[in-house]
Write an enzyme that holds these catalytic residues in place. Sequence first.
Site, PDB file in Angstrom:
ATOM      1  N   GLU A  54      49.032  68.167  57.519  1.00  0.00           N
ATOM      2  CA  GLU A  54      49.044  67.845  58.946  1.00  0.00           C
ATOM      3  C   GLU A  54      48.603  66.391  59.169  1.00  0.00           C
ATOM      4  OE1 GLU A  54      46.318  70.185  61.304  1.00  0.00           O
ATOM      5  OE2 GLU A  54      47.163  69.471  63.189  1.00  0.00           O
TER       6      GLU A  54
ATOM      7  N   GLY B 141      52.936  45.012  84.615  1.00  0.00           N
ATOM      8  CA  GLY B 141      52.955  46.157  85.537  1.00  0.00           C
ATOM      9  C   GLY B 141      53.957  47.217  85.111  1.00  0.00           C
TER      10      GLY B 141
END
Length: 385
Positions: free
Chosen positions: A246, A344
């Site tokens: 994992e 932004g």
Amino acid sequence: MAVRKGTSRYYTPEHDAFRKTLRRFVEKEITPYVSDWEDAGRFPRELYRKAADLGLLAMGFPEAVGGTPVDGFYQLILTEELCRCGSGGIVAGLMSHGIGAPPIATLGSPALQHEVLPRIFSGESISALAISEPGGGSDVASLRTTAVRDGENYIVNGEKTFITSGMRADYLTTAVRTGGEGMGGVSLLLIPGDSPGLSKTELKKMGWWCSDTATLHFDDCRVPARYLLGPENAGCMGIMQNFNNERLFIAVMAWAFAKLCFDEALAWAKDRTTFGKPLIRHQVIRHKLVDMQTAIQGARATLEDLTWRVDQGEWPVAEVCMMKNRATQCMELCAKEAVQILGGLGYMQGSISERVYRETKVLSIGGGAEEIMKELAARQSGWLA
Ligand SMILES: Cc1cc2nc3c(=O)[nH]c(=O)nc-3n(C[C@H](O)[C@H](O)[C@H](O)COP(=O)(O)OP(=O)(O)OC[C@H]3O[C@@H](n4cnc5c(N)ncnc54)[C@H](O)[C@@H]3O)c2cc1C
């Protein structure tokens, strides 16, 4: 080692062909729908079947249980290419059998393997792994969910939380206490998702919106004893082996998402003009890009080296822990700088970097948090001996 003639010393032409096929699959079947699935908080169950049709869900499992054995580079490519869709939630959800099914394949009885694995590999059934509990995830040895033998059944009581695919999994590979304290009293039990006495609560989260994440409540939940994976009280090895895989999987995810952020930031830096010239003509911006690429290239080199070593039969636990941290730190850096370069726009939904930025923390917490990885690396390196 045989001479390889693919795109690098690690990749054969067969690896490259697999990458191409997979890239087409992701571009056609996943990427166009990611924003809708993220907004809906779910991706369609049908996607498991489509992935299975391409053989993706059986990859890495032994032939004897219906799998397709492959070397580690196929698995690296599989994760890397799936991540190009830009959503960790899809990759984590679609591949949750990657942590749920290995203990079935290695520890389940032949009859149980025959009953369960073909359904998972064909995309008919969903598999998940349930280790973490509300009382703690890092300290696995202290888990409190119990399974008490009662004739032909186990009676399970307790709770698991933060479980990926927990809501819709058909099979939950679950760590339970069957014996005394510590890891020596822990077993792995496969619990069907529709077992009587099992209820589920869906959790909302910062990122990975389209993967389902659940708390599981076991209240005198009755499970056939033949669903035990391996001998009683011997779950430790299965859990540890699973963690290693994992952690490598998470490292590949983190590195792959870091690359996506870099690509988006580079394209924007070339396109966006400020103060009369493209962003990339500002030294500060191009140096950010170099920092990102430095981290990405370092992560790639160690990832490929580790993948190769694991393929040779090594089990380098300390290095895998450090690799997970290196890759997740690389992702955090790249997501942060990409959002900054996008300005932004990087804060707005719709940019890849915005989503990846929200998904950084789950990778440095899940599968063993950063602090735990450092501790394990130190212990495994033998420095405390
Ligand atoms: C989206 C998501 C999906 C997940 N999916 C699964 C899943 O499918 N299956 C599953 O079993 N689990 C899953 N998890 C759980 C995950 O593995 C745990 O969150 C993780 O292991 C940490 O456990 P915890 O959250 O209980 O934190 P804790 O163990 O309470 O730790 C909290 C913080 O303290 C730090 N800490 C703890 N002990 C020490 C120490 N000794 N020294 C220094 N620092 C320490 C930790 O590093 C962490 O930063 C998922 C988590 C998330 C967020």
